[in-house]
Scaffold this motif. Structure first.
Motif, PDB file in Angstrom:
ATOM      1  N   ARG A   1       0.857  -1.178   0.000  1.00 14.74           N
ATOM      2  CA  ARG A   1       0.000   0.000   0.000  1.00 14.74           C
ATOM      3  C   ARG A   1       0.895   1.231   0.000  1.00 14.74           C
ATOM      4  NH1 ARG A   1      -4.945   1.295   4.273  1.00 14.74           N
ATOM      5  NH2 ARG A   1      -5.645   3.258   3.285  1.00 14.74           N
ATOM      6  N   ALA A   2       0.609   2.166  -0.859  1.00 21.04           N
ATOM      7  CA  ALA A   2       1.480   3.324  -1.030  1.00 21.04           C
ATOM      8  C   ALA A   2       1.562   4.165   0.233  1.00 21.04           C
ATOM      9  CB  ALA A   2       0.988   4.189  -2.188  1.00 21.04           C
TER      10      ALA A   2
ATOM     11  N   GLY B   1       5.973 -10.097  -8.221  1.00 21.43           N
ATOM     12  CA  GLY B   1       6.090  -9.376  -6.960  1.00 21.43           C
ATOM     13  C   GLY B   1       6.157  -7.872  -7.068  1.00 21.43           C
ATOM     14  N   GLU B   2       6.030  -7.329  -8.282  1.00 21.49           N
ATOM     15  CA  GLU B   2       6.040  -5.877  -8.439  1.00 21.49           C
ATOM     16  C   GLU B   2       4.788  -5.268  -7.808  1.00 21.49           C
ATOM     17  OE1 GLU B   2       8.277  -5.720 -12.812  1.00 21.49           O
ATOM     18  OE2 GLU B   2       6.094  -5.627 -12.667  1.00 21.49           O
ATOM     19  N   PRO B   3       4.917  -4.163  -7.079  1.00 25.27           N
ATOM     20  CA  PRO B   3       3.723  -3.480  -6.577  1.00 25.27           C
ATOM     21  C   PRO B   3       2.874  -2.970  -7.736  1.00 25.27           C
ATOM     22  CG  PRO B   3       5.694  -2.729  -5.413  1.00 25.27           C
ATOM     23  CD  PRO B   3       6.155  -3.538  -6.591  1.00 25.27           C
TER      24      PRO B   3
ATOM     25  N   VAL C   1       8.006   2.659  -8.521  1.00 25.50           N
ATOM     26  CA  VAL C   1       7.120   2.018  -7.537  1.00 25.50           C
ATOM     27  C   VAL C   1       7.856   0.783  -7.020  1.00 25.50           C
ATOM     28  CG1 VAL C   1       4.830   1.072  -7.103  1.00 25.50           C
ATOM     29  CG2 VAL C   1       5.138   2.814  -8.877  1.00 25.50           C
ATOM     30  N   ALA C   2       8.019   0.702  -5.698  1.00 23.54           N
ATOM     31  CA  ALA C   2       8.862  -0.360  -5.160  1.00 23.54           C
ATOM     32  C   ALA C   2       8.493  -0.708  -3.728  1.00 23.54           C
ATOM     33  CB  ALA C   2      10.330   0.069  -5.217  1.00 23.54           C
TER      34      ALA C   2
ATOM     35  N   GLN D   1       6.436   2.687   2.569  1.00 29.68           N
ATOM     36  CA  GLN D   1       6.803   3.448   3.758  1.00 29.68           C
ATOM     37  C   GLN D   1       7.056   4.920   3.497  1.00 29.68           C
ATOM     38  OE1 GLN D   1       9.895   1.651   6.151  1.00 29.68           O
ATOM     39  NE2 GLN D   1       9.173  -0.422   5.745  1.00 29.68           N
ATOM     40  N   TYR D   2       7.651   5.237   2.352  1.00 25.69           N
ATOM     41  CA  TYR D   2       8.050   6.614   2.075  1.00 25.69           C
ATOM     42  C   TYR D   2       7.786   6.978   0.611  1.00 25.69           C
ATOM     43  CZ  TYR D   2      10.713   5.971   6.393  1.00 25.69           C
ATOM     44  OH  TYR D   2      11.080   5.682   7.681  1.00 25.69           O
TER      45      TYR D   2
END
Length: 200
Positions: free
Chosen positions: A33-34, A59-61, A161-162, A187-188
């Motif tokens: 989640r972003a 597994g890429e977001p 995006v990671a 997280q950031y």
């Protein structure tokens, strides 16, 4: 004497292999989640006339989750979007795509729009990656497709995006590497530059 490469090929291969495993492990353990986005980034995304996504794999977001967080859920409304596709000459391009449009298998074992879909240049492009560093240098799969695309199309905002674990202290760069403007993890949100022109 030959000049050694900036980053040995075997080390690059090892890092790519390691980060693929990281993505796949995290994708099984967590729901991505972003992170909360700065207003400047929100403005650029929500004000875009066309957004470049990618079909998440290995597994890429999923960048579509970012749009959903911003009230731009592509499964509920026709947000103008595009997906990457490889042309006959193996150059990367973007073709207009709306949720529900048919896709065909891509050369990288993913999915891409059919050739009949309109070729476009998005305002914001979400970019998959294997690793990134504090300067927002990006390590991709090694084909150089996104670097060549961005060298020819400077206007789009480049947003990686990671997963946070894909962040490394420093990536050695090569002359043709194109840095990102921002990277969004769970997280950031890391920023370098967020100003770009809009579609005319």
């Amino acid at each position: 004497m030959a000049v050694p490469p900036l980053f040995p090929n075997d080390a690059l291969a090892a890092l790519r292999k390691s980060m693929r495993k990281v993505r796949q492990r995290l994708d099984k353990e967590q729901v991505w989640r972003a992170a909360v986005l700065p207003p400047a980034v929100v403005t650029q995304i929500t004000g875009s006339h066309l957004i470049g996504l990618y079909s998440a794999m290995s597994g890429e977001p999923d960048p579509g989750l970012i749009l959903a967080e911003l009230g731009m859920d592509i499964s509920q409304q026709p947000v103008p979007t595009a997906l990457p596709a490889l042309a006959a000459d193996s150059d990367l391009m973007f073709r207009r795509w709306t949720r529900g449009d048919p896709l065909t298998e891509s050369p990288w074992n993913g999915l891409q729009p059919f050739t009949r879909a309109e070729a476009v240049v998005p305002d914001v492009i979400f970019v998959p990656l294997l690793a990134f560093d504090d300067e927002l240098n990006r390590l991709g799969q090694g084909g150089g497709h996104y670097d060549r695309y961005f060298a020819c199309h400077e206007r789009p905002l480049r947003v990686g995006v990671a997963w946070e674990e894909q962040r490394v202290p420093q990536l050695a760069t090569r002359p043709w590497d194109i840095t990102l403007d921002a990277v969004i993890t769970e997280q950031y949100c890391y920023l370098r530059k967020v100003e770009r022109c809009r579609s005319q």
